[in-house]
Design an enzyme around this catalytic site. Structure first.
Site, PDB file in Angstrom:
ATOM      1  N   THR A 195       0.878  -1.176   0.000  1.00  0.00           N
ATOM      2  CA  THR A 195       0.000   0.000   0.000  1.00  0.00           C
ATOM      3  C   THR A 195       0.919   1.231   0.000  1.00  0.00           C
ATOM      4  O   THR A 195       2.141   1.098   0.002  1.00  0.00           O
ATOM      5  CB  THR A 195      -0.852   0.071   1.280  1.00  0.00           C
ATOM      6  OG1 THR A 195       0.010   0.396   2.389  1.00  0.00           O
ATOM      7  CG2 THR A 195      -1.545  -1.249   1.568  1.00  0.00           C
TER       8      THR A 195
ATOM      9  N   GLU B 293      13.469  -2.792  -0.898  1.00  0.00           N
ATOM     10  CA  GLU B 293      14.210  -2.518  -2.142  1.00  0.00           C
ATOM     11  C   GLU B 293      13.403  -1.699  -3.127  1.00  0.00           C
ATOM     12  O   GLU B 293      13.920  -0.811  -3.810  1.00  0.00           O
ATOM     13  CB  GLU B 293      14.635  -3.859  -2.757  1.00  0.00           C
ATOM     14  CG  GLU B 293      15.317  -3.804  -4.101  1.00  0.00           C
ATOM     15  CD  GLU B 293      16.641  -3.053  -4.096  1.00  0.00           C
ATOM     16  OE1 GLU B 293      16.592  -1.844  -4.329  1.00  0.00           O
ATOM     17  OE2 GLU B 293      17.692  -3.674  -3.846  1.00  0.00           O
TER      18      GLU B 293
ATOM     19  N   LEU C 120      14.505  -2.338  -9.615  1.00  0.00           N
ATOM     20  CA  LEU C 120      15.962  -2.291  -9.838  1.00  0.00           C
ATOM     21  C   LEU C 120      16.721  -2.585  -8.546  1.00  0.00           C
ATOM     22  O   LEU C 120      16.310  -2.132  -7.477  1.00  0.00           O
ATOM     23  CB  LEU C 120      16.381  -0.898 -10.337  1.00  0.00           C
ATOM     24  CG  LEU C 120      15.841  -0.440 -11.688  1.00  0.00           C
ATOM     25  CD1 LEU C 120      16.341   0.976 -11.988  1.00  0.00           C
ATOM     26  CD2 LEU C 120      16.299  -1.398 -12.788  1.00  0.00           C
TER      27      LEU C 120
ATOM     28  N   GLY D  73      -0.001   3.752 -14.778  1.00  0.00           N
ATOM     29  CA  GLY D  73       0.422   3.167 -13.499  1.00  0.00           C
ATOM     30  C   GLY D  73       1.839   3.527 -13.083  1.00  0.00           C
ATOM     31  O   GLY D  73       2.471   2.817 -12.294  1.00  0.00           O
TER      32      GLY D  73
ATOM     33  N   LYS E 191      13.311   9.277  -1.890  1.00  0.00           N
ATOM     34  CA  LYS E 191      14.199   8.215  -2.382  1.00  0.00           C
ATOM     35  C   LYS E 191      15.663   8.532  -2.121  1.00  0.00           C
ATOM     36  O   LYS E 191      16.427   7.669  -1.670  1.00  0.00           O
ATOM     37  CB  LYS E 191      13.963   7.990  -3.878  1.00  0.00           C
ATOM     38  CG  LYS E 191      12.627   7.313  -4.157  1.00  0.00           C
ATOM     39  CD  LYS E 191      12.332   7.296  -5.637  1.00  0.00           C
ATOM     40  CE  LYS E 191      11.034   6.568  -5.926  1.00  0.00           C
ATOM     41  NZ  LYS E 191      10.574   6.784  -7.284  1.00  0.00           N
TER      42      LYS E 191
END
Ligand code: ADP
Ligand code: ASP
Ligand code: MG
Length: 814
Positions: A555, A606, A613, A664, A682
């Site tokens: 989620t 990950e 990746l 998406g 990130k």
């Protein structure tokens, strides 16, 4: 001469008794046989329940007795031709009357002694053996019914009488050498004391009767016929893929049965072992199976662990105190006290400091033990040299058994690490110096999980079961479920992993199935299941207490992420594509990582960076091998890369963003991507994983979106982008004129991180970055001039799901 014993389920009904006849019919001509039988399965329990009801003044005992009588009468009618029934029917009636008389007496007195209980229990075997004897007779097999009470002599310790071997062996010997017959039928379990009063040998004692007879007669073999095809690597009721052990040493079989392998009553091995008589365990229902051979010769096997067993209803007694160290006699007095109360000690441990002795006993004796020990040490307790006895209940013992364990280092390490990874708390450990048995005391609620975990760990041919609880059935969740379905067989065959989805939830519904949800139909099943309740979902993970459990968060929800601490503390690993936890406040991120370490489980995320990746994995590998990250330069937003790769002013900027969302590639809320916040999260995660203590506010975000567009709803956001088309066109034109491409770049260097839109010229690594790709350049001490590059699709449900999938597998394999 051979001795065969048929257990309760083998004689439970006429059909099974006919099976025994066909097993024996060819053998009866060839060899002298002694057949020992149990009561019809369940009869001993029914007799106990009748007499206990009677002793409590409850006249329901009459109904119970009637059922027992009817069952036996019915069986006679089914087994014998009418002409031969009357003698046996009247025997049954007469014996049942006797039982009733005793029960009536007990009912009136409301007093039940162990002696009377033994008398009542003995009728189970008396009835079954006489009916079976009549059956063989009527089938044309002459046999002699032998009353075991005339041969097996015990003390008067009712319900668990101790055999006097000298007297017993002599009697058996005398009896059989005087008999000319070659086929004998003997009731198991029952014996008598020196006054001729009926005693019993302990529940399950028919095995023991057979062994005593076999030993006294120097039989060529003892055969235990039961309802499983041999002794198994674990209790088949606990471990569904337990395997038959074809050969086992006496010593091993003895340990396994002492520690709970019910298939053989523990004292059974001793008498036959002394005489070196081989023991077979075979199934009445599959006589063609090899079964288990228990004997003395050493057997070559790959596995050093032969089997795993467990005993529940254990209490742990701890005698502790500073006054115990260095003073001899404390343990002697403790064990003497327990022995005087007839309490059997199952496990002993003593710390080398001698400050405490810890023993495991049956829970039923805990109160007696407490009273007796506190009384025996009353003076020391008063002088505060020892503490009053500490009693802990609701415990169980699990034991690894194998004669060859001593020559294999690392077995206990493997055992305790497997238990630890699954959150099984070990209360006490005992390893005999023979190293044939390593046992651990654990909570009863953990037995099933623990035995299965150990079985998977030590019997490599078995599958390791993985139990997934998946939150989220959106784009990524539903792809993950279909990938799991597709790979189930592959994982089973190649990795020996049996991956089952045990729980699925979305914001509306939740579904559980301990046997594994049918992944072909999960949508429909979920649709028709109960309403979602997040804390109940997490509590169910705990209450199911399944081994190798993984909580999978697909989620983007804060409430789901807020459960991580609870989940990890249940020793359940977490795999998340949800970035909220890893990008939350540093304190929370660290706490979650520490909890995972403390509870010996994994927190893997990950897919938080670069979707499928291998970005975080690569970074961790670099650090693990001693490298140092000097700089990270990356394009981390698949969404922004898609948008700037597609936008050239022909279609409106808003339309291109809408397309990215439809395909998406965006977060459920696209503003997180367009604002640069997702990229900030990130690069922060990468910086944190590199060892930087960094918060969101420390990261410079050079956003390119007009501030007004970030307020209001998602629809307002699209409208606002439409109004600001000129702004976006200008950004594009400037770059285009200079022959450059626009990339939203994140950098981390010298402890600082920043993100922003940059014009990239054709010589740069980022120039040729198409579609929704991501790229990460790692500059390290080892990768100096040329960076280590990870590049590829950085968004999309399919690749994200595959990254989550890989994390799931990683979490259960390391
Ligand atoms: P019987 O009535 O024939 O004496 P039991 O019920 O006493 O049979 O023993 C057989 C049962 O023991 C099996 O049905 C099985 O459920 C249980 N059992 C427990 N541990 C083991 C084990 N390690 N191997 C085989 N059976 C076991
Ligand atoms: N009938 C006895 C019991 O149920 C003995 C046996 O079956 O071995 O315990
Ligand atoms: Mg048994």
């Amino acid at each position: 001469m051979r001795v065969l014993k048929f257990g309760g389920s083998s004689v439970a009904n006429s059909e099974n008794i006919n099976k025994i006849v066909s097993i024996l019919k060819d053998r009866l001509q060839k060899e002298k046989l002694v057949v020992v039988v149990s009561a019809l399965g369940g009869t001993t329990d029914a007799l106990i329940s009748s007499i206990v009801l009677a002793s409590k003044g409850n006249d329901l005992y009459k109904e119970e007795l009637q059922k027992i009588e009817n069952r036996h009468l019915e069986m006679v009618k089914q087994l014998l031709p009418v002409s031969q029934q009357s003698r046996v029917l009247s025997m049954v009636k007469q014996q049942c009357n006797e039982i009733e008389d005793i029960c009536n007496g007990v009912y009136l007195l409301q007093e039940l002694t162990p002696r009377t209980k033994d008398r009542v229990m003995s009728f189970g075997e008396l009835l079954s053996s006489q009916i079976i004897s009549a059956k063989f007779q009527s089938a044309g097999f002459e046999n002699k019914w032998v009353d075991a009470r005339k041969m097996i002599s015990t003390n008067s310790n009712y319900e668990n009488a101790v055999v006097n071997f000298e007297v017993t062996s002599q009697k058996i010997h005398d009896y059989f050498s005087a008999s000319k017959e070659s086929f004998f039928i003997v009731p198991g379990f029952i014996a008598s004391d020196k006054n001729g009063i009926t005693t019993t040998l302990g529940r399950g004692g028919s095995d023991y009767t057979a062994s005593i007879v076999a030993a006294a007669l120097d039989a060529s073999a003892l055969e235990i016929w039961t309802d499983v095809s041999g002794m198994m690597t674990a209790d088949p009721r606990i471990v569904s893929n337990a395997k038959i052990i074809p050969h086992v040493l006496y010593r091993e079989a003895m340990e396994l049965s002492h520690f709970g392998a019910k298939v053989i009553y523990p004292p059974t091995i001793q008498p036959v072992m002394k005489k070196n008589i081989p023991v077979w365990v075979k199934s009445t229902f599959a006589p063609e199976h090899h079964g288990t051979l228990i004997e003395n010769s050493s057997i070559k096997t790959d596995s050093s662990v032969r089997g795993i067993s467990s005993i529940s209803k254990i209490a742990l007694l701890s005698l502790e105190g500073s006054g115990m160290a260095g003073i001899p006699g404390f343990s002697k007095r403790l064990f003497e006290t327990l022995a005087n109360e007839q309490i059997n000690v199952i496990l002993i441990t003593q710390s080398s400091s001698e400050h405490s002795i810890c023993v495991g006993i049956e829970e039923a004796s805990a109160e007696t033990a407490k009273r007796a020990v506190d009384e025996a040490f009353a003076i020391e307790i008063e002088r505060m040299k020892v503490e009053p006895l500490i009693v802990e209940k609701d415990l169980a013992i699990i034991a690894l058994v194998g004669d060859r364990m001593k020559s294999h280092p690392g077995i206990s390490g493997k055992m305790f690490s497997a238990l630890g990874k699954n959150g099984v708390n070990v209360r006490a450990i005992s390893q005999g110096s023979s190293e044939r048995n390593i046992s651990a005391v654990i909570a009863t609620k953990d037995v099933k999980k623990a035995v299965n975990v150990l079985h998977e760990e030590f019997f490599e041919t078995t599958y390791k079961q993985v139990n997934l609880f998946i939150a989220g059935t959106g784009n990524v969740g539903s792809r993950l479920l279909s990938q799991l379905l597709q790979q189930q067989n592959y994982l089973q065959k190649n990795l020996h992993l049996s991956v089952r989805v045990v729980g699925i939830a979305n914001s509306k519904k939740m579904l559980f199935n301990e046997k594994g949800i049918d992944l072909k139909n999960w949508k429909e099943l979920l649709q028709n299941s109960e309403a979602m309740n997040l804390s109940q979902f997490v509590n169910t993970i705990q209450s199911k207490n399944l081994r190798n459990s993984v909580f999978v968060d697909v989620t983007a929800n804060e409430n789901v992420a807020s459960q991580y601490e609870d989940v990890l503390q249940q020793s359940v690993s977490i795999v998340a594509c949800n970035k909220i936890a890893a990008s939350s406040k540093l304190r929370r991120y660290e706490k979650i990582k520490n909890l995972a370490r403390e509870f010996n489980v994994h927190f893997l995320f990950e897919t938080n960076v670069g979707a499928g990746l291998p970005v975080i994995g690569t970074l961790n590998d670099l650090l693990l091998s001693g490298d140092k990250i000097n700089k990270i330069e990356a394009v981390l937003s698949g969404t922004l890369n898609f948008v700037f790769n597609h936008y050239d002013g022909t279609e409106s900027f808003a339309k291109v963003v809408r397309q990215a969302q439809d395909e998406g590639y965006t977060e459920p809320d696209p503003r997180l991507d367009l604002s640069g916040v997702d990229v900030v999260r990130k690069i922060m995660i990468l910086a944190r994983e590199s060892g930087e203590k960094i918060e969101m506010e420390d990261i410079e975000n050079n956003a390119f979106m007009p501030a007004e567009c970030m307020e209001g709803s998602v629809e307002d956001f699209y409208n606002c982008m439409g109004r600001n088309e000129a702004h976006f066109k200008k950004i594009f034109d400037e770059a285009n004129k200079a022959g450059k491409k626009l990339k939203f770049v994140a950098t981390y260097e010298n402890g600082k991180a920043k993100v922003g839109l940059q014009q990239i010229d054709s010589s740069h690594d980022f120039y040729h970055l198409y579609g929704k790709d991501n790229v990460v350049l790692f500059y390290t001490n080892r990768y100096t001039g040329q960076p280590l590059v990870v590049k590829g699709a950085g968004a999309g449900a399919e690749v994200t799901a595959s990254g989550v999938f890989a994390d799931i597998i990683r979490s259960v394999r390391i």
